[in-house]
Structures are given as C-alpha cells and as structure tokens.
Design a protein around this motif. Structure first.
Motif, PDB file in Angstrom:
ATOM      1  N   SER A 272     -10.901 -25.304 -19.923  1.00 40.30           N
ATOM      2  CA  SER A 272     -11.160 -24.156 -20.792  1.00 40.30           C
ATOM      3  C   SER A 272     -12.295 -23.297 -20.269  1.00 40.30           C
ATOM      4  O   SER A 272     -12.267 -22.071 -20.396  1.00 40.30           O
TER       5      SER A 272
ATOM      6  N   THR B 252     -10.759 -21.109 -17.685  1.00 44.24           N
ATOM      7  CA  THR B 252      -9.937 -20.036 -18.237  1.00 44.24           C
ATOM      8  C   THR B 252     -10.762 -19.002 -18.995  1.00 44.24           C
ATOM      9  O   THR B 252     -10.256 -17.921 -19.299  1.00 44.24           O
TER      10      THR B 252
ATOM     11  N   GLY C 202      -8.793 -16.244 -25.006  1.00 45.28           N
ATOM     12  CA  GLY C 202      -8.007 -17.468 -25.094  1.00 45.28           C
ATOM     13  C   GLY C 202      -8.779 -18.676 -24.586  1.00 45.28           C
ATOM     14  O   GLY C 202      -8.703 -19.766 -25.158  1.00 45.28           O
ATOM     15  N   GLY C 203      -9.553 -18.491 -23.512  1.00 43.15           N
ATOM     16  CA  GLY C 203     -10.359 -19.590 -22.997  1.00 43.15           C
ATOM     17  C   GLY C 203     -11.411 -20.050 -23.986  1.00 43.15           C
ATOM     18  O   GLY C 203     -11.677 -21.244 -24.138  1.00 43.15           O
TER      19      GLY C 203
ATOM     20  N   ARG D   5      -9.695 -21.993 -26.706  1.00 41.27           N
ATOM     21  CA  ARG D   5      -9.313 -23.303 -26.188  1.00 41.27           C
ATOM     22  C   ARG D   5     -10.516 -24.239 -26.119  1.00 41.27           C
ATOM     23  O   ARG D   5     -10.431 -25.417 -26.482  1.00 41.27           O
TER      24      ARG D   5
ATOM     25  N   ARG E 171      -2.803 -14.343 -28.321  1.00 38.89           N
ATOM     26  CA  ARG E 171      -3.473 -15.064 -27.239  1.00 38.89           C
ATOM     27  C   ARG E 171      -4.298 -16.230 -27.785  1.00 38.89           C
ATOM     28  O   ARG E 171      -4.303 -17.327 -27.219  1.00 38.89           O
ATOM     29  N   SER E 172      -4.989 -16.009 -28.894  1.00 37.03           N
ATOM     30  CA  SER E 172      -5.794 -17.069 -29.502  1.00 37.03           C
ATOM     31  C   SER E 172      -4.917 -18.191 -30.034  1.00 37.03           C
ATOM     32  O   SER E 172      -5.230 -19.379 -29.862  1.00 37.03           O
TER      33      SER E 172
ATOM     34  N   ALA F  61      -3.648 -20.201 -27.109  1.00 39.73           N
ATOM     35  CA  ALA F  61      -4.690 -21.075 -26.560  1.00 39.73           C
ATOM     36  C   ALA F  61      -4.913 -22.284 -27.459  1.00 39.73           C
ATOM     37  O   ALA F  61      -5.067 -23.412 -26.971  1.00 39.73           O
TER      38      ALA F  61
ATOM     39  N   SER G 240      -3.791 -25.991 -26.167  1.00 36.43           N
ATOM     40  CA  SER G 240      -4.874 -26.972 -26.078  1.00 36.43           C
ATOM     41  C   SER G 240      -4.499 -28.248 -26.826  1.00 36.43           C
ATOM     42  O   SER G 240      -4.679 -29.362 -26.319  1.00 36.43           O
TER      43      SER G 240
END
Length: 289
Positions: free
Chosen positions: A81, A84, A188-189, A192, A252-253, A256, A260
C-alpha cells in the motif's frame, strides 16, 4: 504456477532475481514506449517473467503460524500500500518534469522526447535496490531460500489509469493530466493502507476470512457497475465535473478497500486449505501404515 514450480526446483532466490530483472526491464521499456501496442506487449512479456510476489507470500507463510498469520499478511499488504500511495504521486510529479527546461543537455532532450522515462527510471532504480536487498537478505538467512510448494496469484490493476488518462472523452477517457491521475491512484493507496492498519484484523475476528472474501467480491462488483457511468457524465462536456471527480474517487477508494480485503482473505483461505490437506495426508498416511 510456472514460477511456483521453478521455485520448488531451483530455489526462491533465482526466481526473485528474475522477477526483479523483469520489473526493471519493463520500467525502462515503458519509459520509452511510443504506442499502446508497445506498452501492452511489454507488460505481458515481462509479466510472464515476474513471479516474485507469490514467493514473498510463501515466505510470509513460512515465518508465521496460526497465531500471527493475519498480522503477517497485513504487513505485506501495508508495504504494498505504501508503494501504491507514493508511486503514483512520484510518477505524477516526475512525468513531463522537463517539458519547460532548456534542452542544452542530451539527457534533457531525451526526457522531453520521452516524458515518462524519468518516473519509470526512478521505478527501475527502486527495483534494483530491492533486488540487492533481497540478495543480501537471502545470503544472511539461507533458510529463506529453501523451496516449498508455491501457489501463484497475479492480478493487474490498470483500468483506472487508462480510464483517467489523457485520451478525450470521445475515446472513452477523462482527459486528465498525469498529476491528476497520480493523485487518484494515490488516494486508493491511502485507503488500502488505512484498511490494512485498522480494518482487517477487526473484520477477521468478526466475520472470518470467508466473510471478508464475500464482502470484497460484492464491493468489486459494485465498482464495475459504477465506473462506466463516468463516460455518460463526460459525454457532453470536455471538463471533469465535480460529480465525475466524486464518482472516480469513490470508485477508486472502494476498489482499494475491497482489493485489500480480498488479498488478505485469499492468502488466509489458501493457507487454511494447505494446512487441511497436510493434515488429511498425515492422517491417511498414518491409517494406511
């Protein structure tokens, strides 16, 4: 499957080195790519040679047990994460960084001709550093290189950057700049990373690995239905509206968060199945004896 078999035959270190080499070559080739077909061919060919992530998962299984498996697999996803999150931000900053520079040096002219070479070169440098670290770690701990049965599980997350790329809405894209694409990917990272730190262990204790896996599949299905709506919102405009930004960031969220959860739950389920098979083999072998 191929690299899992090779790890059983030649050991983990050679497979890891081949994977790191493939990632380095891929980064440099993508940095000088000039067409979509070149990009796809590079990713496919180098992806075939990269089986390192499955090896890392196997190593994590070997150094953990039922008392700390969730924390161990969560640590692996936390490191992923961080990559990313920081990677897209760095890529968005370095892409086109030399466009306005005076082309006095050959390297500047090269970076102006290939505006994505600089971020990919930074990625290649990171991969080489990781390979050196892995090499010396294996030399210091030879037991990590002992081969064991490895299951390979690979996935490619390329849809969001392609959708949000500089292609116009008439071609299915959103016309976003490199920095904006990097920001979306980094969101997104961050999600995650927060999921691994605060949600995984809590959900594991409440609903178990199978429940987490089912939740991840449901959320991913919703994301697949949500993303195409962006094309309808962008059909009559050449600028990204606030609603389009909101849908993109939410999708995107959510992706992620779901991916995850899916990564950790998949590793736990596979690990439990392996332990069950080993128990059955030992039981049947003892009864036959």
């Amino acid at each position: 499957l191929l690299w899992g078999y090779m790890a059983d035959r030649i050991g983990r270190l050679p497979v890891l080195m081949i994977g790191h080499m493939a990632l380095t070559v891929r980064a440099l080739l993508l940095g000088i790519s000039t067409s979509f077909s070149w990009m796809v061919t590079t990713v496919v060919l180098t992806g075939i040679c990269n089986g390192g992530f499955s090896i890392f998962r196997t190593m994590m299984s070997d150094v953990s047990d039922a008392t700390n498996q969730v924390k161990a697999f969560r640590l692996l996803s936390i490191v992923y994460s961080l990559g990313t999150t920081l990677g897209p931000l760095l890529g968005g900053i370095l892409a086109h960084a030399m466009d306005n520079a005076t082309p006095k040096l050959g390297i500047i002219r090269l970076l102006q001709q290939y505006p994505y070479l600089l971020p990919y070169a930074a990625s290649a440098l990171s991969t080489v550093s990781s390979a050196l670290l892995a090499f010396y770690t294996f030399r210091a701990n030879p037991s990590l290189g002992v081969s064991s049965h490895v299951a390979s599980n690979a996935g490619i997350n390329e849809t969001t950057p392609l959708l949000a790329s500089q292609a116009k809405s008439s071609r299915g894209g959103l016309g976003m700049r490199a920095g904006e694409v990097g920001f979306v990917m980094s969101v997104g990272g961050i999600v995650r990373l927060a999921t691994q730190m605060f949600a995984v262990v809590w959900l594991q204790h409440r609903i178990g690995a199978v429940g987490i896996y089912r939740m991840a599949l449901f959320l991913l299905s919703f994301v697949l239905l949500l993303l195409p709506q962006l094309n309808h919102l962008m059909a009559d405009t050449h600028t990204i509206t606030g609603l389009a930004w909101a849908i993109l960031l939410i999708a995107r969220s959510m992706y992620a968060f779901a991916s995850s959860l899916g990564d950790v739950s998949t590793m736990l389920i596979v690990r439990c199945c392996i332990c069950l098979c080993e128990y059955l083999l030992l039981t049947l072998g003892a009864s036959c004896a």
